[in-house]
Write an enzyme that holds these catalytic residues in place. Structure first.
Site, PDB file in Angstrom:
ATOM      1  N   GLU A 122       0.816  -1.207   0.000  1.00 58.25           N
ATOM      2  CA  GLU A 122       0.000   0.000   0.000  1.00 58.25           C
ATOM      3  C   GLU A 122       0.854   1.263   0.000  1.00 58.25           C
ATOM      4  O   GLU A 122       1.995   1.261   0.464  1.00 58.25           O
ATOM      5  CB  GLU A 122      -0.926   0.013   1.235  1.00 58.25           C
ATOM      6  CG  GLU A 122      -1.986  -1.083   1.181  1.00 58.25           C
ATOM      7  CD  GLU A 122      -2.909  -1.096   2.404  1.00 58.25           C
ATOM      8  OE1 GLU A 122      -4.033  -1.614   2.274  1.00 58.25           O
ATOM      9  OE2 GLU A 122      -2.508  -0.614   3.471  1.00 58.25           O
ATOM     10  N   CYS A 135       3.401   8.720   1.249  1.00 58.37           N
ATOM     11  CA  CYS A 135       3.944   7.742   2.187  1.00 58.37           C
ATOM     12  C   CYS A 135       4.201   6.444   1.412  1.00 58.37           C
ATOM     13  O   CYS A 135       3.258   5.799   0.931  1.00 58.37           O
ATOM     14  CB  CYS A 135       2.946   7.515   3.328  1.00 58.37           C
ATOM     15  SG  CYS A 135       3.529   6.397   4.611  1.00 58.37           S
ATOM     16  N   CYS A 142       6.172  -6.773   7.021  1.00 63.85           N
ATOM     17  CA  CYS A 142       7.201  -6.159   7.864  1.00 63.85           C
ATOM     18  C   CYS A 142       7.759  -7.231   8.792  1.00 63.85           C
ATOM     19  O   CYS A 142       7.051  -8.159   9.183  1.00 63.85           O
ATOM     20  CB  CYS A 142       6.623  -5.008   8.678  1.00 63.85           C
ATOM     21  SG  CYS A 142       7.876  -4.048   9.561  1.00 63.85           S
ATOM     22  N   CYS A 146       6.238  -4.431  15.657  1.00 66.56           N
ATOM     23  CA  CYS A 146       5.906  -3.424  16.666  1.00 66.56           C
ATOM     24  C   CYS A 146       4.449  -3.621  17.078  1.00 66.56           C
ATOM     25  O   CYS A 146       3.565  -3.683  16.226  1.00 66.56           O
ATOM     26  CB  CYS A 146       6.128  -2.020  16.105  1.00 66.56           C
ATOM     27  SG  CYS A 146       7.856  -1.695  15.670  1.00 66.56           S
ATOM     28  N   CYS A 149       1.376  -1.499  15.870  1.00 66.81           N
ATOM     29  CA  CYS A 149       1.287  -1.246  14.431  1.00 66.81           C
ATOM     30  C   CYS A 149       0.548  -2.374  13.722  1.00 66.81           C
ATOM     31  O   CYS A 149       0.910  -3.546  13.852  1.00 66.81           O
ATOM     32  CB  CYS A 149       2.702  -1.106  13.856  1.00 66.81           C
ATOM     33  SG  CYS A 149       2.733  -0.766  12.094  1.00 66.81           S
ATOM     34  N   GLY A 197       6.891  -1.774   6.037  1.00 65.28           N
ATOM     35  CA  GLY A 197       8.252  -2.274   6.036  1.00 65.28           C
ATOM     36  C   GLY A 197       9.245  -1.363   6.743  1.00 65.28           C
ATOM     37  O   GLY A 197       8.957  -0.219   7.078  1.00 65.28           O
ATOM     38  N   GLU A 198      10.433  -1.899   6.983  1.00 61.59           N
ATOM     39  CA  GLU A 198      11.563  -1.179   7.584  1.00 61.59           C
ATOM     40  C   GLU A 198      12.555  -0.845   6.465  1.00 61.59           C
ATOM     41  O   GLU A 198      13.224  -1.742   5.928  1.00 61.59           O
ATOM     42  CB  GLU A 198      12.224  -2.047   8.656  1.00 61.59           C
ATOM     43  CG  GLU A 198      13.605  -1.611   9.122  1.00 61.59           C
ATOM     44  CD  GLU A 198      13.685  -0.177   9.612  1.00 61.59           C
ATOM     45  OE1 GLU A 198      14.400   0.613   8.966  1.00 61.59           O
ATOM     46  OE2 GLU A 198      13.044   0.147  10.632  1.00 61.59           O
ATOM     47  N   SER A 229      12.219   6.844   7.601  1.00 63.63           N
ATOM     48  CA  SER A 229      11.893   6.477   8.977  1.00 63.63           C
ATOM     49  C   SER A 229      12.431   5.086   9.291  1.00 63.63           C
ATOM     50  O   SER A 229      12.279   4.163   8.487  1.00 63.63           O
ATOM     51  CB  SER A 229      10.368   6.489   9.173  1.00 63.63           C
ATOM     52  OG  SER A 229      10.034   6.074  10.476  1.00 63.63           O
ATOM     53  N   SER A 251      11.474   5.937  14.946  1.00 63.81           N
ATOM     54  CA  SER A 251      10.299   5.470  15.689  1.00 63.81           C
ATOM     55  C   SER A 251      10.743   5.128  17.109  1.00 63.81           C
ATOM     56  O   SER A 251      11.146   4.001  17.383  1.00 63.81           O
ATOM     57  CB  SER A 251       9.686   4.249  14.991  1.00 63.81           C
ATOM     58  OG  SER A 251       9.188   4.599  13.721  1.00 63.81           O
ATOM     59  N   LEU A 252      10.645   6.089  18.008  1.00 68.83           N
ATOM     60  CA  LEU A 252      11.133   5.904  19.370  1.00 68.83           C
ATOM     61  C   LEU A 252      10.060   5.266  20.258  1.00 68.83           C
ATOM     62  O   LEU A 252      10.232   4.178  20.791  1.00 68.83           O
ATOM     63  CB  LEU A 252      11.585   7.237  19.953  1.00 68.83           C
ATOM     64  CG  LEU A 252      12.279   7.183  21.313  1.00 68.83           C
ATOM     65  CD1 LEU A 252      13.553   6.356  21.257  1.00 68.83           C
ATOM     66  CD2 LEU A 252      12.560   8.585  21.827  1.00 68.83           C
ATOM     67  N   HIS A 253       8.956   5.983  20.478  1.00 70.47           N
ATOM     68  CA  HIS A 253       7.731   5.474  21.101  1.00 70.47           C
ATOM     69  C   HIS A 253       7.817   5.120  22.578  1.00 70.47           C
ATOM     70  O   HIS A 253       6.795   4.810  23.190  1.00 70.47           O
ATOM     71  CB  HIS A 253       7.179   4.258  20.339  1.00 70.47           C
ATOM     72  CG  HIS A 253       6.973   4.507  18.886  1.00 70.47           C
ATOM     73  ND1 HIS A 253       6.230   5.572  18.413  1.00 70.47           N
ATOM     74  CD2 HIS A 253       7.422   3.847  17.782  1.00 70.47           C
ATOM     75  CE1 HIS A 253       6.223   5.546  17.083  1.00 70.47           C
ATOM     76  NE2 HIS A 253       6.940   4.522  16.678  1.00 70.47           N
ATOM     77  N   ASN A 330      -3.701   5.099  16.424  1.00 72.78           N
ATOM     78  CA  ASN A 330      -4.793   4.820  15.496  1.00 72.78           C
ATOM     79  C   ASN A 330      -5.255   3.375  15.688  1.00 72.78           C
ATOM     80  O   ASN A 330      -4.514   2.439  15.372  1.00 72.78           O
ATOM     81  CB  ASN A 330      -4.325   5.047  14.057  1.00 72.78           C
ATOM     82  CG  ASN A 330      -4.006   6.505  13.796  1.00 72.78           C
ATOM     83  OD1 ASN A 330      -4.855   7.367  13.980  1.00 72.78           O
ATOM     84  ND2 ASN A 330      -2.776   6.789  13.389  1.00 72.78           N
ATOM     85  N   CYS A 373      -1.321   6.534  10.325  1.00 69.29           N
ATOM     86  CA  CYS A 373      -0.068   5.947  10.775  1.00 69.29           C
ATOM     87  C   CYS A 373      -0.318   4.660  11.550  1.00 69.29           C
ATOM     88  O   CYS A 373      -1.124   4.614  12.473  1.00 69.29           O
ATOM     89  CB  CYS A 373       0.663   6.947  11.664  1.00 69.29           C
ATOM     90  SG  CYS A 373       2.234   6.361  12.290  1.00 69.29           S
TER      91      CYS A 373
END
Length: 400
Positions: A122, A135, A142, A146, A149, A197-198, A229, A251-253, A330, A373
């Protein structure tokens, strides 16, 4: 450039750590999208053109593909008509197949795309008053899992090729009517490598694709308008700065080992301190090009005043030119978390701002079409509640 060996993927975190190989096109033709100038020239020579002809034709093809957006050889008017059938026999100027295109009530667009070998992924376009951001995905699925996600509930299938990454930008340009390529008056002004994906686990393809996107004679987007990212693939971050040179988002979070180990399992391999040192060492980072830290707001998990103060302390301890994006969580079916309350998010933001670090709250976009996101997940991967529960149990077992 010399091909670099693929980065090892942390096996104890990902139950499917090895990406599937890319299959050649079924029709045997070579897709010219995603090839650099020397690669187009080499492909023409391999198909039978002499070196002089290949050099000329590669320049012409580059212009028609990346500056004019043409997909049919018959439209390339400065190439002899007699050559068009030969080109069409050996090559294609591809675009991803559009399985579904959706438009949100806020104008956000999401495309479900399909590759030539039947893999779905996507991309999302987010229009704003002063910019339009695409994006872009870098993998099918992935590997990082996480826990907040939705994309992380997918299995990693394979890396996207440079052609498939550039193809997303080309398709967006098609949809927005932005050919010929020109720097002024564009709707698509920015790119973020924040889709599925990373990106740093598909380094070569991402680097090669972005070099084409940034080429002044082609798609012509400035590196200042592109952000990559990462969830924190520390060994690849310096190379990303040196060989790609775009803006960095991390992406710390979370600000403690315990919480980040839970919600970003890669933290078990590359911890917060190691990650922040890699950010401090990132080539080109300065106050004019700050590193963005993404921070999803999870109720009663990472959103306390103490968390906000520790975030400020950490960023200052490493002297980072930083901006924090606070992202309201989200929700998606089966998600193990809830979004922090608006009041809590505001209080968190205020503490970070008072610490001298910008911490705007990102307005969720495209929620009604699952384009926000953390929500990207292909329709082909929709699963029953029982399957979601089983996957959740597997992840918890992997984390223990």
């Amino acid at each position: 450039m010399n091909a670099q060996p693929p980065m090892p993927i942390p096996g104890h975190i990902d139950p499917v750590p090895v990406a599937r190989a890319v299959q050649p096109r079924a029709d045997g033709r070579v897709d010219l999208v995603g090839l650099a100038r020397p690669e187009i020239r080499a492909a023409l020579e391999a198909a039978g053109l002499d070196a002089k002809q290949a050099k000329l034709r590669s320049k012409q093809l580059w212009h028609w593909i990346y500056n004019r957006g043409v997909t049919e050889f018959t439209a390339m008017t400065d190439i002899a008509k007699a050559m068009h059938p030969w080109l069409a026999e050996h090559f294609v100027v591809g675009r991803p197949e559009v399985v579904e295109a959706q438009v949100s009530t806020d104008g956000t667009r999401k495309w479900l795309l399909r590759s030539d070998d039947g893999q779905d992924y996507e991309m999302v376009f987010i229009p704003d008053a002063d910019r339009g951001t695409l994006c872009v995905s870098s993998q099918v699925g992935c590997t990082l899992n996480c826990r907040f996600c939705h994309t992380g509930t997918m299995r990693l299938v394979r890396n996207l090729t440079a052609s498939e990454i550039v193809g997303q930008v080309m398709l967006a340009r098609d949809s927005l009517g932005e050919w010929p390529s020109q720097p002024e008056g564009r709707m698509l002004t920015n790119i973020v490598m924040m889709g599925m994906g990373e990106p740093l686990y598909n380094f070569d393809s991402v680097r090669d694709a972005l070099s084409i996107v940034m080429d002044g004679d082609g798609l012509g987007l400035s590196k200042r308008r592109i952000t990559l990212s990462t969830s924190g693939v520390v060994p690849m971050m310096a190379r990303a700065g040196e060989e790609i040179g775009v803006n960095l988002a991390v992406s710390l979070h979370a600000v403690t080992k315990e919480v980040r180990d839970e919600i970003v399992p890669l933290n078990r391999k590359y911890g917060i301190e190691e990650l922040l040192q890699a950010c401090a060492d990132y080539p080109g980072a300065n106050n004019a090009r700050r590193i963005t830290f993404e921070y999803v707001m999870l109720r009663d998990k990472n959103d306390s005043d103490a968390d906000a103060r520790e975030l400020v302390r950490l960023l200052k301890a490493y002297k980072l030119p930083a901006k924090v994006n606070l992202i309201p969580f989200n929700p998606w079916p089966g998600a193990p978390y809830e979004c922090s309350t608006p009041e809590r998010i505001r209080a968190f933001s205020n503490i970070v701002f008072e610490g001298g670090i910008s911490a705007p709250v990102r307005t969720p976009r495209g929620r009604d079409i699952d384009a926000a996101c953390g929500q990207l997940k292909t329709a082909a991967e929709k699963k029953s509640r029982a399957e979601l529960d089983r996957q959740a149990e597997e992840k918890l077992a992997a984390l223990s």
